[in-house]
Scaffold this motif. Structure first.
Motif, PDB file in Angstrom:
ATOM      1  N   ALA A 206       0.691  -1.090   0.028  1.00  0.00           N
ATOM      2  CA  ALA A 206      -0.132  -0.189   0.166  1.00  0.00           C
ATOM      3  C   ALA A 206       0.830   1.174  -0.042  1.00  0.00           C
ATOM      4  CB  ALA A 206      -0.694   0.013   1.407  1.00  0.00           C
ATOM      5  N   THR A 207       0.553   2.261  -0.801  1.00  0.00           N
ATOM      6  CA  THR A 207       1.159   3.589  -0.630  1.00  0.00           C
ATOM      7  C   THR A 207       0.883   4.224   0.912  1.00  0.00           C
ATOM      8  OG1 THR A 207      -0.781   4.520  -1.665  1.00  0.00           O
ATOM      9  CG2 THR A 207       0.847   3.846  -3.217  1.00  0.00           C
ATOM     10  N   PRO A 208       1.822   5.282   1.014  1.00  0.00           N
ATOM     11  CA  PRO A 208       1.625   5.685   2.482  1.00  0.00           C
ATOM     12  C   PRO A 208      -0.060   6.389   2.507  1.00  0.00           C
ATOM     13  CG  PRO A 208       3.726   6.461   1.538  1.00  0.00           C
ATOM     14  CD  PRO A 208       3.039   5.578   0.233  1.00  0.00           C
ATOM     15  N   GLU A 209      -0.439   7.088   1.439  1.00  0.00           N
ATOM     16  CA  GLU A 209      -1.769   7.553   1.617  1.00  0.00           C
ATOM     17  C   GLU A 209      -2.698   6.354   1.958  1.00  0.00           C
ATOM     18  OE1 GLU A 209      -4.843  10.534  -0.619  1.00  0.00           O
ATOM     19  OE2 GLU A 209      -2.561  10.501  -0.851  1.00  0.00           O
ATOM     20  N   GLN A 210      -2.439   5.428   1.181  1.00  0.00           N
ATOM     21  CA  GLN A 210      -3.558   4.128   1.175  1.00  0.00           C
ATOM     22  C   GLN A 210      -3.444   3.806   2.644  1.00  0.00           C
ATOM     23  OE1 GLN A 210      -2.041   1.943  -2.005  1.00  0.00           O
ATOM     24  NE2 GLN A 210      -3.561   2.956  -3.542  1.00  0.00           N
ATOM     25  N   HIS A 211      -2.448   3.788   3.365  1.00  0.00           N
ATOM     26  CA  HIS A 211      -2.695   3.315   4.791  1.00  0.00           C
ATOM     27  C   HIS A 211      -3.761   3.745   5.666  1.00  0.00           C
ATOM     28  CE1 HIS A 211       1.505   1.381   5.610  1.00  0.00           C
ATOM     29  NE2 HIS A 211       1.640   1.714   4.212  1.00  0.00           N
ATOM     30  N   MET A 212      -4.063   5.060   5.139  1.00  0.00           N
ATOM     31  CA  MET A 212      -5.188   5.803   5.737  1.00  0.00           C
ATOM     32  C   MET A 212      -6.621   5.267   5.804  1.00  0.00           C
ATOM     33  SD  MET A 212      -4.023   9.792   5.789  1.00  0.00           S
ATOM     34  CE  MET A 212      -3.451   9.951   4.150  1.00  0.00           C
ATOM     35  N   PHE A 213      -6.620   4.104   5.378  1.00  0.00           N
ATOM     36  CA  PHE A 213      -8.067   3.092   5.247  1.00  0.00           C
ATOM     37  C   PHE A 213      -8.328   2.962   6.617  1.00  0.00           C
ATOM     38  CE2 PHE A 213      -5.734  -0.421   4.595  1.00  0.00           C
ATOM     39  CZ  PHE A 213      -6.081  -1.561   5.698  1.00  0.00           C
ATOM     40  N   LEU A 214      -7.248   2.775   7.739  1.00  0.00           N
ATOM     41  CA  LEU A 214      -7.431   2.504   8.954  1.00  0.00           C
ATOM     42  C   LEU A 214      -7.659   3.680   9.897  1.00  0.00           C
ATOM     43  CD1 LEU A 214      -5.033  -0.539   9.120  1.00  0.00           C
ATOM     44  CD2 LEU A 214      -7.653  -0.688   9.218  1.00  0.00           C
ATOM     45  N   PRO A 215      -8.378   3.887  10.737  1.00  0.00           N
ATOM     46  CA  PRO A 215      -8.659   4.956  11.809  1.00  0.00           C
ATOM     47  C   PRO A 215      -7.365   5.055  12.385  1.00  0.00           C
ATOM     48  CG  PRO A 215     -10.662   3.739  11.694  1.00  0.00           C
ATOM     49  CD  PRO A 215      -9.683   2.814  11.016  1.00  0.00           C
ATOM     50  N   ASP A 216      -6.699   4.296  13.081  1.00  0.00           N
ATOM     51  CA  ASP A 216      -5.502   4.477  13.707  1.00  0.00           C
ATOM     52  C   ASP A 216      -4.693   5.514  12.632  1.00  0.00           C
ATOM     53  OD1 ASP A 216      -4.233   4.479  16.280  1.00  0.00           O
ATOM     54  OD2 ASP A 216      -2.785   3.109  15.570  1.00  0.00           O
ATOM     55  N   ASN A 217      -4.283   5.054  11.595  1.00  0.00           N
ATOM     56  CA  ASN A 217      -3.435   5.455  10.578  1.00  0.00           C
ATOM     57  C   ASN A 217      -3.796   7.012  10.349  1.00  0.00           C
ATOM     58  OD1 ASN A 217      -1.846   3.254  10.723  1.00  0.00           O
ATOM     59  ND2 ASN A 217      -2.443   2.511   8.971  1.00  0.00           N
ATOM     60  N   ILE A 218      -5.168   7.294  10.243  1.00  0.00           N
ATOM     61  CA  ILE A 218      -5.590   8.704  10.023  1.00  0.00           C
ATOM     62  C   ILE A 218      -5.300   9.389  11.207  1.00  0.00           C
ATOM     63  CG2 ILE A 218      -7.727  10.139  10.342  1.00  0.00           C
ATOM     64  CD1 ILE A 218      -7.696   9.135   7.592  1.00  0.00           C
TER      65      ILE A 218
END
Length: 388
Positions: A206-218
């Motif tokens: 996953a790209t760095p931005e795609q990591h943000m599908f998880l709330p903790d990564n948001i």
């Protein structure tokens, strides 16, 4: 008549002005992102994200989130299975939001966004408009359009795409599957179900931005983000609203997939050993194995080709859950099978070897709970080739 028209227009103008003023935030207003920790069940194992709009001057303290089921949708369960279910943006008071998640002992963290008055109002207006009945629905996607990615997208809309997200200090490259499994116990039935249902497409990095599908990564990416125009941090203040109470969890290994399927695998190998010693074949066992693996294979094919779920594509669990097995029941019930069937069983052995190769080189990662079952299937297929 003219007087009536003017009176009506005046009434509409006053009503519109009053409504606009009602939604106008004061200079004391704050908009923050709430991050809820995981719960105990699979559907809430990844947490939740939401916006909080707080304006003490106007008496506003509400939470908007993008994670509500539309239970009134026709054919709800069928659409859910097909990946065609629309989710809803929901709105609730902050007090109710807090009571719910503190009751279920789920942590709640808050990040106050560093927005000017125009940006606050733009974001709030967007949420108000999005909450209208005609705008509430959106086609949910677990990886690319969920309760967490909506927070990122709406923030970018409010700030006119001026937010730059930087990876946090502890950032590590990972596949989508790894990001999911980091939130689960790998030796759990939920983890096994995900690994069986989702295909090799989620084993790409996953790209760095795609990591943000998880709330903790948001939460972690927002903490590191900046606003381009002013080069100021996106988050001006961060704190924990509710801290989860640590409650010891009893060990559940005896009910885990690795243990249960380990017992099943040993049972299959034991029956196979007895069959080998007695020069016989337990037809009931072969029918059970071929029926089970065949039905699972059919389900995997349906998830791949009959749904809109992107994560179920290119699923190499079909190498052990071979759908054609369901059509071999007739052969297994015979005392003397056809010559071609022996070649078919040899094909099943080759497919298991291919599965192992796919696993080793990382094409697709499979559930660890399956290991005992896969070994047992390999032993049983070798026995069938020799016996038949």
């Amino acid at each position: 008549m003219m007087q009536k028209i003017l009176l009506f227009l005046s009434f509409v103008f006053v009503l519109f002005t009053s409504k606009a003023q009602q939604n106008q935030l004061s200079t004391k207003a704050e908009i923050s992102v709430l991050t809820v920790g995981p719960g105990t069940s699979l559907n809430d194992a990844f947490g939740h994200s939401a916006f909080r709009i707080k304006d003490r001057v106007k008496g506003i303290d509400v939470v908007y989130g993008y994670g509500e089921y539309d239970f009134d949708a026709p054919n709800f369960y069928l659409k859910f299975a097909q990946g065609k279910l629309h989710y809803l943006i929901n709105k609730t008071s902050f007090s109710r939001f807090y009571q719910e998640y503190s009751y279920f002992n789920r942590s709640v963290k808050e990040q106050v966004l560093n927005l000017n008055q125009t940006e606050k109002q733009r974001l709030y207006d967007y949420l108000i408009n999005n909450y209208k009945p005609e705008n509430r629905k959106y086609l949910y996607d677990f990886f690319f359009d969920n309760c967490a990615t909506k927070i990122k997208d709406v923030t970018q809309i409010a700030l006119l795409d001026s937010v730059t997200f930087y990876p946090p200090k502890d950032y590590k490259e990972a596949t989508f599957r790894t990001l999911i499994q980091n939130n689960l116990n790998r030796n759990s039935w939920g983890s096994l179900g995900i690994d069986v249902a989702l295909g090799s497409v989620i084993d790409r990095t996953a790209t760095p931005e795609q990591h943000m599908f998880l709330p903790d990564n948001i939460h972690s990416f927002f903490a590191n983000a900046t606003i381009k125009n002013s080069n100021t941090p996106l988050v001006k203040e961060s704190h924990t609203i509710y801290t989860k109470k640590e409650i010891p969890q009893p060990s559940s290994f005896l009910s885990s997939p690795l243990f249960i399927l380990g017992v099943v695998g040993l049972f299959i190998i034991f029956i196979t050993y007895k069959d080998y010693k007695n020069q016989t074949r337990s037809k009931w066992l072969d029918v059970s194995l071929f029926s089970t693996t065949g039905l699972i294979g059919v389900l995997i094919l349906l998830l791949w080709f009959a749904t809109d779920h992107l994560g179920t594509h290119q699923n190499y669990n079909l190498l052990w859950a071979f759908a054609l097995n369901i059509f071999m029941i007739g052969q297994l019930l015979k005392n003397q099978v056809s010559t071609w069937f022996v070649k078919y069983v040899k094909l099943l052995i080759i497919l298991l070897c291919l599965l192992t190769l796919h696993w080793i080189i990382g094409v697709q990662i499979f559930a660890i709970g399956l290991i005992p079952l896969l070994l047992a299937l390999f032993v049983r297929y070798l026995f069938l080739v020799k016996r038949l």
